[in-house]
Design a protein around this motif. Structure first.
Motif, PDB file in Angstrom:
ATOM      1  N   GLN A 179       2.582   4.018 -10.810  1.00 44.31           N
ATOM      2  CA  GLN A 179       3.359   4.086  -9.567  1.00 44.31           C
ATOM      3  C   GLN A 179       2.961   5.310  -8.737  1.00 44.31           C
ATOM      4  O   GLN A 179       2.829   5.223  -7.512  1.00 44.31           O
ATOM      5  CB  GLN A 179       4.850   4.146  -9.894  1.00 44.31           C
ATOM      6  CG  GLN A 179       5.421   2.883 -10.497  1.00 44.31           C
ATOM      7  CD  GLN A 179       6.904   3.028 -10.788  1.00 44.31           C
ATOM      8  OE1 GLN A 179       7.655   3.603 -10.000  1.00 44.31           O
ATOM      9  NE2 GLN A 179       7.338   2.517 -11.927  1.00 44.31           N
ATOM     10  N   LEU A 180       2.783   6.436  -9.419  1.00 43.98           N
ATOM     11  CA  LEU A 180       2.400   7.661  -8.721  1.00 43.98           C
ATOM     12  C   LEU A 180       1.043   7.501  -8.048  1.00 43.98           C
ATOM     13  O   LEU A 180       0.872   7.870  -6.876  1.00 43.98           O
ATOM     14  CB  LEU A 180       2.353   8.834  -9.702  1.00 43.98           C
ATOM     15  CG  LEU A 180       1.860  10.164  -9.116  1.00 43.98           C
ATOM     16  CD1 LEU A 180       2.838  10.684  -8.069  1.00 43.98           C
ATOM     17  CD2 LEU A 180       1.658  11.200 -10.222  1.00 43.98           C
ATOM     18  N   TYR A 181       0.080   6.933  -8.770  1.00 41.80           N
ATOM     19  CA  TYR A 181      -1.251   6.756  -8.196  1.00 41.80           C
ATOM     20  C   TYR A 181      -1.216   5.780  -7.019  1.00 41.80           C
ATOM     21  O   TYR A 181      -1.953   5.947  -6.045  1.00 41.80           O
ATOM     22  CB  TYR A 181      -2.230   6.276  -9.269  1.00 41.80           C
ATOM     23  CG  TYR A 181      -2.885   7.404 -10.035  1.00 41.80           C
ATOM     24  CD1 TYR A 181      -2.167   8.549 -10.362  1.00 41.80           C
ATOM     25  CD2 TYR A 181      -4.215   7.334 -10.428  1.00 41.80           C
ATOM     26  CE1 TYR A 181      -2.753   9.588 -11.055  1.00 41.80           C
ATOM     27  CE2 TYR A 181      -4.818   8.375 -11.123  1.00 41.80           C
ATOM     28  CZ  TYR A 181      -4.079   9.501 -11.435  1.00 41.80           C
ATOM     29  OH  TYR A 181      -4.667  10.531 -12.112  1.00 41.80           O
ATOM     30  N   ALA A 182      -0.378   4.763  -7.118  1.00 40.10           N
ATOM     31  CA  ALA A 182      -0.246   3.825  -6.000  1.00 40.10           C
ATOM     32  C   ALA A 182       0.333   4.528  -4.776  1.00 40.10           C
ATOM     33  O   ALA A 182      -0.095   4.292  -3.640  1.00 40.10           O
ATOM     34  CB  ALA A 182       0.639   2.649  -6.405  1.00 40.10           C
ATOM     35  N   GLU A 183       1.305   5.406  -5.013  1.00 32.28           N
ATOM     36  CA  GLU A 183       1.904   6.172  -3.912  1.00 32.28           C
ATOM     37  C   GLU A 183       0.866   7.097  -3.279  1.00 32.28           C
ATOM     38  O   GLU A 183       0.753   7.169  -2.043  1.00 32.28           O
ATOM     39  CB  GLU A 183       3.081   6.995  -4.435  1.00 32.28           C
ATOM     40  CG  GLU A 183       3.754   7.845  -3.359  1.00 32.28           C
ATOM     41  CD  GLU A 183       4.837   8.752  -3.919  1.00 32.28           C
ATOM     42  OE1 GLU A 183       5.298   9.651  -3.176  1.00 32.28           O
ATOM     43  OE2 GLU A 183       5.215   8.585  -5.094  1.00 32.28           O
ATOM     44  N   ILE A 184       0.102   7.794  -4.114  1.00 32.04           N
ATOM     45  CA  ILE A 184      -0.918   8.706  -3.593  1.00 32.04           C
ATOM     46  C   ILE A 184      -1.988   7.927  -2.832  1.00 32.04           C
ATOM     47  O   ILE A 184      -2.450   8.357  -1.765  1.00 32.04           O
ATOM     48  CB  ILE A 184      -1.553   9.515  -4.736  1.00 32.04           C
ATOM     49  CG1 ILE A 184      -0.505  10.420  -5.387  1.00 32.04           C
ATOM     50  CG2 ILE A 184      -2.718  10.357  -4.217  1.00 32.04           C
ATOM     51  CD1 ILE A 184      -1.002  11.163  -6.611  1.00 32.04           C
ATOM     52  N   ALA A 185      -2.398   6.773  -3.376  1.00 34.73           N
ATOM     53  CA  ALA A 185      -3.417   5.958  -2.705  1.00 34.73           C
ATOM     54  C   ALA A 185      -2.947   5.540  -1.320  1.00 34.73           C
ATOM     55  O   ALA A 185      -3.725   5.520  -0.358  1.00 34.73           O
ATOM     56  CB  ALA A 185      -3.742   4.724  -3.545  1.00 34.73           C
ATOM     57  N   GLU A 186      -1.664   5.218  -1.210  1.00 34.19           N
ATOM     58  CA  GLU A 186      -1.101   4.834   0.087  1.00 34.19           C
ATOM     59  C   GLU A 186      -1.196   5.991   1.081  1.00 34.19           C
ATOM     60  O   GLU A 186      -1.570   5.806   2.246  1.00 34.19           O
ATOM     61  CB  GLU A 186       0.361   4.427  -0.099  1.00 34.19           C
ATOM     62  CG  GLU A 186       1.013   3.836   1.129  1.00 34.19           C
ATOM     63  CD  GLU A 186       0.667   2.378   1.332  1.00 34.19           C
ATOM     64  OE1 GLU A 186       0.979   1.866   2.415  1.00 34.19           O
ATOM     65  OE2 GLU A 186       0.096   1.755   0.427  1.00 34.19           O
ATOM     66  N   ILE A 187      -0.876   7.187   0.612  1.00 35.40           N
ATOM     67  CA  ILE A 187      -0.946   8.368   1.471  1.00 35.40           C
ATOM     68  C   ILE A 187      -2.388   8.670   1.858  1.00 35.40           C
ATOM     69  O   ILE A 187      -2.690   8.997   3.019  1.00 35.40           O
ATOM     70  CB  ILE A 187      -0.323   9.586   0.770  1.00 35.40           C
ATOM     71  CG1 ILE A 187       1.162   9.353   0.488  1.00 35.40           C
ATOM     72  CG2 ILE A 187      -0.509  10.841   1.618  1.00 35.40           C
ATOM     73  CD1 ILE A 187       1.988   9.053   1.714  1.00 35.40           C
ATOM     74  N   GLU A 188      -3.295   8.551   0.892  1.00 37.61           N
ATOM     75  CA  GLU A 188      -4.700   8.835   1.186  1.00 37.61           C
ATOM     76  C   GLU A 188      -5.272   7.839   2.189  1.00 37.61           C
ATOM     77  O   GLU A 188      -6.123   8.184   3.011  1.00 37.61           O
ATOM     78  CB  GLU A 188      -5.525   8.822  -0.105  1.00 37.61           C
ATOM     79  CG  GLU A 188      -5.176   9.923  -1.092  1.00 37.61           C
ATOM     80  CD  GLU A 188      -5.313  11.313  -0.495  1.00 37.61           C
ATOM     81  OE1 GLU A 188      -6.148  11.498   0.412  1.00 37.61           O
ATOM     82  OE2 GLU A 188      -4.587  12.219  -0.932  1.00 37.61           O
TER      83      GLU A 188
END
Length: 235
Positions: free
Chosen positions: A46-55
């Motif tokens: 979930q965290l990586y998905a959130e970061i990917a969205e921001i990136e």
């Protein structure tokens, strides 16, 4: 949308900075997109998905800073020049002769690529690369050194800056119908994975998250989101 640089007046270093940051953000986004799902822990995914969205937002934001009037060959030439510039910078600050030789080899490759772009521009666009770059050198070089203090100063001064149309404004000055209020209300309705991670983190990160300015920005964001959503007509 963002205000882009003017290809005819922007300094060559500005263009190099632009190419560098877009490439860096693109690589970061691709990493989180490509590897986030591989982790067995659900909260990490979930965290990586959130970061990917921001990136992905970062990539879009920085890409818009480039002048859309540049031709594809012109953009390609800037990319090749930037790669040569970066490798040259690496070589100048490399103390290991073996590694320095690797940087210099790659630099020569990128110079060859750049020269080929210059040839294609001359052939198909009838322009000289010197008229496009308007510079003989790119200065200053990239220097590898700690930048934590600089990042801390930027965060402290700009933590509550938000993008609105083509400008950056303080959180308190955003309109109630700012699109991101609604987006965050839906996407983070059950909480943000990053917030959960911070709550479980070690003492140093947890204490940093409780810094007065960070708490104030979070509280103001929550207040503005509530106010913004209240202004949305019910369906």
């Amino acid at each position: 949308m963002r205000k882009h640089y003017d290809k005819d007046t922007a300094d060559i270093k500005t263009k190099m900075n632009y190419v560098t940051i877009v490439a860096g953000e693109q690589q970061t986004m691709l990493y989180y997109r490509a590897h986030g799902f591989m982790y067995p822990d659900d909260i990490v995914r979930q965290l990586y998905a959130e970061i990917a969205e921001i990136e992905e937002q970062h990539v879009s934001q920085y890409e818009l800073l480039g002048d859309p009037r540049e031709t594809m060959l012109e953009k390609l030439a800037l990319v090749q020049l930037n790669e040569a510039y970066l490798y040259y910078s690496y070589a100048q600050h490399e103390s290991d002769p073996r590694i320095k030789g690797i940087w210099e080899t790659h630099m020569k490759m990128e110079i060859a690529h750049f020269n080929e772009c210059a040839r294609l521009i001359r052939k198909f666009e009838g322009r000289d690369i010197h008229d496009i770059l308007k510079a003989d050198v790119v200065e200053p070089l990239i220097v590898f050194e700690s930048n934590k203090d600089y990042v801390d100063r930027v965060l402290d001064a700009q933590l509550d800056l938000m993008p609105n149309n083509r400008e950056y404004v303080r959180l308190r000055d955003l309109p109630d119908d700012w699109a991101s209020f609604g987006y965050q209300a839906k996407v983070n309705a059950k909480g943000a994975p990053s917030e959960e991670i911070v709550s479980k983190a070690g003492r140093e990160l947890a204490q940093r998250d409780q810094a007065e300015k960070i708490k104030k920005v979070k509280q103001e964001m929550a207040r503005r989101m509530e106010k913004g959503m209240a202004a949305v007509p019910a369906r």
